[in-house]
Design an enzyme around this catalytic site. Structure first.
Site, PDB file in Angstrom:
ATOM      1  N   GLY A  53       2.330   7.356   0.303  1.00 33.04           N
ATOM      2  CA  GLY A  53       2.690   6.787   1.590  1.00 33.04           C
ATOM      3  C   GLY A  53       1.712   7.043   2.706  1.00 33.04           C
ATOM      4  N   CYS A  54       0.667   7.808   2.467  1.00 31.55           N
ATOM      5  CA  CYS A  54      -0.238   8.194   3.550  1.00 31.55           C
ATOM      6  C   CYS A  54      -1.672   7.940   3.142  1.00 31.55           C
ATOM      7  CB  CYS A  54      -0.046   9.672   3.888  1.00 31.55           C
ATOM      8  SG  CYS A  54      -1.261  10.318   5.043  1.00 31.55           S
ATOM      9  N   GLY A  55      -2.475   7.465   4.079  1.00 28.76           N
ATOM     10  CA  GLY A  55      -3.855   7.170   3.753  1.00 28.76           C
ATOM     11  C   GLY A  55      -4.851   8.139   4.342  1.00 28.76           C
ATOM     12  N   HIS A 108      -1.787   1.501   0.523  1.00 32.24           N
ATOM     13  CA  HIS A 108      -3.238   1.625   0.617  1.00 32.24           C
ATOM     14  C   HIS A 108      -3.873   1.666  -0.768  1.00 32.24           C
ATOM     15  CE1 HIS A 108      -2.754   6.006  -0.103  1.00 32.24           C
ATOM     16  NE2 HIS A 108      -1.701   5.864   0.667  1.00 32.24           N
TER      17      HIS A 108
END
Length: 279
Positions: free
Chosen positions: A122-124, A194
């Site tokens: 969920g995080c880039g 991503h």
């Protein structure tokens, strides 16, 4: 001019749903009924460059070569695909490994970043150690015309053929590429939004697909790291099926990127660069 949207060719190299999903049984709260359903799989992929561990990412276990190439470029680890000399994948089950050999120039830059990335789906930007790394200096695009309106007509329906895993079990994002003639060429899927874009960029590079005049399409919300990835890939138009963040719009305007939101029930919204002087 033709009023109809371009006919999309058949998707190439589709995601293999048996590899990327498995069936799991479930029951209701009182255990009176049970059934089974297909769920998307995810694996931990450890990435090492020139023998040095750099990242552990949770990904859908398909198109991993595309992901490695796209991740390396989109994260700024390499500046060109020619910087990757070799790529070896190994592992089974939930644990996979990638050994990537890159040019000394790229490896030196990587060590200078001092970035140890422990990523999630969920995080880039996990693991970035300085704000300068989160907000790097990237080249401003030369600018490109906005896509023809008919290219976006019925797009939500047309992209479904490029989302076999999503149609099969849901829970995944997709990223697609439309060429300069408005034809949907290929798509990639992943549990991480991503990651899906990294896979798409890697596929474009590995298949030597020209990006000039083309459009990247993401089914997820559009936040800053997606903007940075398409800028590094030289793609000049990004269409998002969900709303962009304010920072994403700011960066798109600053870097001359066409950023378009395609709402579900209203007309496309052009945020940049055409609207910059009116904002």
């Amino acid at each position: 001019m033709n009023d109809k949207p371009p006919v999309s060719p058949a998707p190439a190299m589709e995601t293999s749903t048996p590899v990327a999903s498995q069936s799991y049984r479930y029951c209701n709260l009182d255990h009176s009924q049970s059934d089974s359903t297909a769920l998307a799989e995810e694996v931990a992929l450890a990435i090492a460059y020139n023998g040095i561990s750099q990242a552990v990412m949770l990904v859908t276990p398909t198109d991993l070569e595309d992901f490695i190439v796209g991740f390396s470029l989109g994260s700024g680890i390499i500046e060109d695909s020619a910087d990757i000399y070799d790529l070896q994948l190994s592992g089974t089950g939930a644990a996979h490994y990638a050994q990537v050999t890159i040019a000394n120039r790229a490896f030196w830059n990587l060590k200078q970043q001092r970035r140890q990335l422990a990523g999630t789906s969920g995080c880039g930007l996990c693991g970035v150690e300085a704000v300068e790394q989160a907000l790097p200096n990237l080249k401003v695009l030369p600018g490109a015309p906005l896509p023809a309106a008919q290219w976006l007509d019925g797009l939500r329906d047309r992209i479904s053929q490029f989302q076999p895993l999503g149609q099969h079990c849901g829970a995944v994002h997709a990223a697609l590429f439309m060429n300069a003639q408005g034809e949907l060429l290929l798509g990639r899927e992943d549990i991480g939004r991503h990651n899906a874009l990294d896979k798409l960029i890697g596929a474009l590079i590995r298949q030597q697909v020209p990006v000039a005049g083309g459009v990247a399409i993401v089914t997820s919300r559009c936040s800053l790291e997606l903007i940075q990835k398409v800028l590094r890939a030289g793609i000049q138009t990004l269409v998002s099926l969900s709303s962009p963040t304010g920072l994403a719009v700011q960066w798109a305007r600053q870097h001359n990127l066409n950023l378009i939101h395609l709402p579900q029930k209203s007309a496309p919204r052009v945020y940049s660069p055409a609207m910059e002087k009116q904002a």
